[in-house]
Enzyme design. Sequence first.
Site, mmCIF file in Angstrom:
data_model
loop_
_atom_site.group_PDB
_atom_site.id
_atom_site.type_symbol
_atom_site.label_atom_id
_atom_site.label_comp_id
_atom_site.label_asym_id
_atom_site.label_seq_id
_atom_site.Cartn_x
_atom_site.Cartn_y
_atom_site.Cartn_z
ATOM 1 N N CYS A 142 0.810 -1.220 0.000
ATOM 2 C CA CYS A 142 0.000 0.000 0.000
ATOM 3 C C CYS A 142 0.840 1.266 0.000
ATOM 4 O O CYS A 142 0.698 2.117 -0.858
ATOM 5 C CB CYS A 142 -0.961 -0.005 1.165
ATOM 6 S SG CYS A 142 -2.254 -1.204 0.886
ATOM 7 N N HIS A 143 1.699 1.398 0.991
ATOM 8 C CA HIS A 143 2.533 2.593 1.013
ATOM 9 C C HIS A 143 3.997 2.232 1.179
ATOM 10 O O HIS A 143 4.806 3.033 1.627
ATOM 11 C CB HIS A 143 2.072 3.551 2.109
ATOM 12 C CG HIS A 143 0.589 3.732 2.123
ATOM 13 N ND1 HIS A 143 -0.236 3.126 3.026
ATOM 14 C CD2 HIS A 143 -0.218 4.406 1.285
ATOM 15 C CE1 HIS A 143 -1.492 3.417 2.764
ATOM 16 N NE2 HIS A 143 -1.520 4.191 1.720
ATOM 17 N N GLY A 144 4.309 0.985 0.880
ATOM 18 C CA GLY A 144 5.700 0.592 0.776
ATOM 19 C C GLY A 144 6.454 0.355 2.067
ATOM 20 O O GLY A 144 7.662 0.550 2.109
#
Lengths: 138, 687
Positions: free
Chosen positions: A102-104
């Site tokens: 999702c956001h790494g």
Amino acid sequence: MNPDASTIAAGAPIEVDLSPVAEGQDIKVFWRGKPIYISHRTKKQIDEARAVPVASLPDPQSDEARVKAGHDQWLVVIGICTHLGCIPIAHEGNYDGFFCPCHGSQYDSSGRIRQGPAPANLPVPPYQFVSDTKIQIG
Amino acid sequence: MSGPSDYQPSNPALQWIERRLPILGLVHSSFVVYPTPRNLNYWWTFGAILSFMLGMQILTGVILAMHYTPHADLAFKSVELLVRDVNYGWLLRNMHACGASMFFFAVYVHMLRGLYYGSYKEPREVLWILGVIIYLLMMATGFMGYVLPWGQMSFWGATVITNLFSAIPYVGESIVTLLWGGYSVGNPTLNRFFSLHYLLPFLIAGVVVLHVWALHVAGQNNPDGVEPKTEKDTVPFTPHATIKDGFGVACFLLLYAWFIFYMPNYLGDADNYIPANPGVTPPHIVPEWYYLPFYAILRSIPNKLAGVIGMFSAIIILCFLPWLDAAKTRSSKYRPLAKQFFWIFVAVCILLGYLGAQPPEGIYVIAGRVLTVCYFAYFLIVLPLLSRIETPRPVPNSISEAILAKSGKAVASIAVALVAAGALFVGTLQDARAEEGGTKPPGNSWSFAGPFGKYDRGALQRGLKVYKEVCSNCHSLSYIAFRNLGDPGGPGYSVAQVAAFASNYKIKDGPNDQGDMFERPGRAADYFPSPFPNEQAARAANGGAAPPDLSLITKARSYGRGFPMFLVDFFSQYQEQGPDYVSAVLQGFEDKAPEGVSIPEGSYYNKYFPGHAIKMPKPLSDGQVTYDDGSPATVAQYAKDVTTFLMWTAEPHMEARKRLGLQVFVFLIIFAFLMYFTKKKVWADSH
Ligand code: FES
């Protein structure tokens, strides 16, 4: 608006048989609607997890504190990213652990946050070994 | 709402009521004789447009709720069946789903209008704050509504957004449990979201009443920002404002109908046509376009708690606007500097929206941070500073003086409105989709593309044959009943043909009087049976990857069109990403992976599949299915036919949709013209 009785009852502890999980593999079971990763770690993964200086981690915790003594090859973590709740993918990322698409955020082979926006390590659910090849989660 | 009215109805029955409840007088004084400034431009019609949209959403929503089942196992299916089986269900759903977007679009225009003309300044602070409250309620309603179809984006959007609250120290976790009603997003969450999604619009309606009340106490602002002084400065609300708003609504409806009838999925996310799966996170979680700027702010701040605070304060800061901007002059028309900064601010918002849709990597993160700073700087630095240093141009003494100074460029502003409509809207969208190393599928010319598109009956029938002989061995088609094959706009079989086709299938039924399950021949009302009894069986038989259901596959797959193609698509009505992708995958198998690409055991190389390693072996080869109508028995033809068939299974009412769309457009255009000329006539002596 808190969980009702049936939801709580369905959240009772579950038992998981570990014997089919070969070294280097992991399984995902659901407990309380949450995915729980149970990984049978390789020697290399354990060594990597123990080699890092604990103080250098964003959320310092030693690998020993996250597994049960004598069962060091087994890592049991709740597979929910501590950032905003996506499910990280096992065996991906730069740390031989988990990678959240999702956001790494990246977690290592002990489920500890190493890189990315997540603030904390993947939580370890309450569990104990009932026998050498069986655990009870909850 | 402006004091006691001297309105006296002539009808004795109405008089009787009026003496006991002066409601007619209230309506008369607020919406008939109510004086509105003469110089309002078309940006002021968005108030009426918003009321109209609220009514529309409530009306369609109430009917949709009659057919919807709020249960985690049934919600997705109930929405699909609603679209397929309820009379005009597809229309209701499109109106409601696109309506939400249009509602937000209108509210953004309305807010920016207020910002530009200083409508929040003394004495309209409360009016403005009520507006911000409405906007917050709208965001909550929109978010919960998006969860209801229970697709992948619904589920993961709900997960990410509810988890925002876990950032609150100490009580965060318990708040999240309270929101979920369980230990994760699940059935209780869906139930309470449904309940609240039904409740909140009525709260909005209530606050709207307060908003209008406050408006009628303070009076409307106007483009010149000077209060009306004499009779000459105002015109009565009816007919002047009524007819002008009517024309505004008619123009807005044209844009709305463009989406409803021609691009219903343009603003949505393909992933939401995949049923929610708590075990798999989609590669990019993207909220609906109207939240993107705030989502971008959330992600640009590297600390979780700070990110959440940043996101919420980006909205809350609007409440303080009346005090942050202390300039005496209201309208930016007379504030040369404020005007420029306003447009920069608009650009910042649009860019933030664009970044919100991009994956959070590299340059996007940095750009996001810069723009976040710009966003807050506008409110906290630029506006307070401008009110000190800027010298505004002289403001006209009265509205009539302002009107004399310039006359008639009203039409220009409507043109600007429409262009901005396209650009703004589209400027913030889509894009961050499944690409991960897949090659972009080539375009095709589909018979069903474009505003007059129709399904090719021959292709549908051949596609059905390919599905039946090849795909159905592994893939289910569970939303399609045999009876659908005889529906208008479908493959066009007769009732007898459908019955014969159905009777070839064995359907499990029961229990009978002995309590046993039994098999019987299919009937028209039965659905296509699945090749596997359950998902686990499907997974086990296919090397760990369950073959997806095909009913919606052409809508559930997409690929990023990239900038600027997605802008072009809005006008060209291109929305065949799904069919292009499906047909490309069917033809994209290659025996040997190219140099340097390694494909794991049990997977096959496919040029167009994201990641290239697909578990499905090459399904089609030349000559595999025999056609009776002389069409070539080639893989290309098979792919084309079966894709057409699958497009029909995903959008069985497409022909009816486009046909009705044309009628609606003809009507709306005529209606808009009539409104325009009536408006001209009414306003003839007021300019
Ligand atoms: S949810 Fe995992 S990085 Fe944001």
